[in-house]
Design a protein around this motif. Sequence first.
Motif, PDB file in Angstrom:
ATOM      1  N   ARG A 126       0.831  -1.196   0.000  1.00 41.47           N
ATOM      2  CA  ARG A 126       0.000   0.000   0.000  1.00 41.47           C
ATOM      3  C   ARG A 126       0.874   1.258   0.000  1.00 41.47           C
ATOM      4  O   ARG A 126       0.563   2.227  -0.672  1.00 41.47           O
ATOM      5  CB  ARG A 126      -0.942  -0.048   1.194  1.00 41.47           C
ATOM      6  N   LEU A 127       1.974   1.236   0.761  1.00 46.00           N
ATOM      7  CA  LEU A 127       2.902   2.371   0.747  1.00 46.00           C
ATOM      8  C   LEU A 127       3.519   2.555  -0.643  1.00 46.00           C
ATOM      9  O   LEU A 127       3.656   3.677  -1.127  1.00 46.00           O
ATOM     10  CB  LEU A 127       4.006   2.167   1.782  1.00 46.00           C
ATOM     11  N   GLY A 128       3.885   1.454  -1.275  1.00 44.76           N
ATOM     12  CA  GLY A 128       4.410   1.534  -2.643  1.00 44.76           C
ATOM     13  C   GLY A 128       3.388   2.074  -3.618  1.00 44.76           C
ATOM     14  O   GLY A 128       3.711   2.864  -4.509  1.00 44.76           O
ATOM     15  N   GLY A 165       1.616   6.271  -7.117  1.00 45.14           N
ATOM     16  CA  GLY A 165       0.492   7.132  -7.502  1.00 45.14           C
ATOM     17  C   GLY A 165       0.838   8.599  -7.376  1.00 45.14           C
ATOM     18  O   GLY A 165       0.511   9.409  -8.248  1.00 45.14           O
ATOM     19  N   ALA A 166       1.514   8.963  -6.302  1.00 43.19           N
ATOM     20  CA  ALA A 166       1.931  10.360  -6.131  1.00 43.19           C
ATOM     21  C   ALA A 166       2.921  10.760  -7.214  1.00 43.19           C
ATOM     22  O   ALA A 166       2.835  11.864  -7.779  1.00 43.19           O
ATOM     23  CB  ALA A 166       2.537  10.562  -4.751  1.00 43.19           C
ATOM     24  N   ALA A 167       3.861   9.867  -7.543  1.00 42.06           N
ATOM     25  CA  ALA A 167       4.831  10.170  -8.603  1.00 42.06           C
ATOM     26  C   ALA A 167       4.133  10.344  -9.940  1.00 42.06           C
ATOM     27  O   ALA A 167       4.485  11.247 -10.719  1.00 42.06           O
ATOM     28  CB  ALA A 167       5.871   9.057  -8.677  1.00 42.06           C
ATOM     29  N   ALA A 192      -6.100   9.963 -11.467  1.00 37.49           N
ATOM     30  CA  ALA A 192      -4.932   9.618 -10.658  1.00 37.49           C
ATOM     31  C   ALA A 192      -5.030  10.220  -9.267  1.00 37.49           C
ATOM     32  O   ALA A 192      -4.755   9.545  -8.269  1.00 37.49           O
ATOM     33  CB  ALA A 192      -3.657  10.090 -11.357  1.00 37.49           C
ATOM     34  N   VAL A 193      -5.431  11.462  -9.174  1.00 36.35           N
ATOM     35  CA  VAL A 193      -5.534  12.115  -7.867  1.00 36.35           C
ATOM     36  C   VAL A 193      -6.665  11.492  -7.052  1.00 36.35           C
ATOM     37  O   VAL A 193      -6.507  11.251  -5.850  1.00 36.35           O
ATOM     38  CB  VAL A 193      -5.730  13.637  -8.034  1.00 36.35           C
ATOM     39  N   LEU A 194      -7.798  11.204  -7.678  1.00 33.13           N
ATOM     40  CA  LEU A 194      -8.918  10.604  -6.961  1.00 33.13           C
ATOM     41  C   LEU A 194      -8.551   9.239  -6.394  1.00 33.13           C
ATOM     42  O   LEU A 194      -8.781   8.963  -5.207  1.00 33.13           O
ATOM     43  CB  LEU A 194     -10.134  10.490  -7.883  1.00 33.13           C
ATOM     44  N   VAL A 195      -7.959   8.387  -7.212  1.00 35.26           N
ATOM     45  CA  VAL A 195      -7.580   7.052  -6.747  1.00 35.26           C
ATOM     46  C   VAL A 195      -6.507   7.151  -5.675  1.00 35.26           C
ATOM     47  O   VAL A 195      -6.524   6.411  -4.682  1.00 35.26           O
ATOM     48  CB  VAL A 195      -7.119   6.180  -7.941  1.00 35.26           C
ATOM     49  N   TRP A 196      -5.576   8.095  -5.826  1.00 41.83           N
ATOM     50  CA  TRP A 196      -4.525   8.263  -4.830  1.00 41.83           C
ATOM     51  C   TRP A 196      -5.115   8.710  -3.491  1.00 41.83           C
ATOM     52  O   TRP A 196      -4.722   8.203  -2.444  1.00 41.83           O
ATOM     53  CB  TRP A 196      -3.495   9.273  -5.333  1.00 41.83           C
ATOM     54  N   LEU A 220      -7.910   4.894   2.735  1.00 41.04           N
ATOM     55  CA  LEU A 220      -7.993   3.496   3.168  1.00 41.04           C
ATOM     56  C   LEU A 220      -6.736   3.071   3.922  1.00 41.04           C
ATOM     57  O   LEU A 220      -6.805   2.308   4.892  1.00 41.04           O
ATOM     58  CB  LEU A 220      -8.222   2.579   1.965  1.00 41.04           C
ATOM     59  N   PHE A 221      -5.584   3.568   3.495  1.00 39.93           N
ATOM     60  CA  PHE A 221      -4.345   3.268   4.215  1.00 39.93           C
ATOM     61  C   PHE A 221      -4.397   3.855   5.623  1.00 39.93           C
ATOM     62  O   PHE A 221      -3.995   3.211   6.594  1.00 39.93           O
ATOM     63  CB  PHE A 221      -3.145   3.821   3.449  1.00 39.93           C
ATOM     64  N   GLY A 222      -4.898   5.079   5.739  1.00 39.78           N
ATOM     65  CA  GLY A 222      -5.026   5.701   7.056  1.00 39.78           C
ATOM     66  C   GLY A 222      -5.970   4.934   7.957  1.00 39.78           C
ATOM     67  O   GLY A 222      -5.683   4.728   9.143  1.00 39.78           O
TER      68      GLY A 222
END
Length: 90
Positions: free
Chosen positions: A31-33, A38-40, A61-65, A71-73
């Motif tokens: 998930r971190l990867g 996604g940010a890149a 891209a921004v929406l999915v990121w 979800l990660f949080g």
Amino acid sequence: PPTVPPPPGPPARGSLSLHRAYLRSPLGLLRLGQLALGAAFWVTVAAHKYEGAAHFALFAAVLVWLLTLALFGLSLLGRWELVPWLGSRW
């Protein structure tokens, strides 16, 4: 008339704490990867002059990121039960 005691309130939730075991697990690392890639991607698209369909690519891209970040949080804080339609533990 006799007084009726008020109904009990909702159960208290535990304090927020980071689940470091999740962060070190393969799913947490993946998930971190995903967040880093996604940010890149969206920074790369946003940094260049773009036309046409690139606007939609940047939006997607921004929406999915942002959804992945949310979800990660929730996973990191152990609050995955706040999203019941994903199951007990996605």
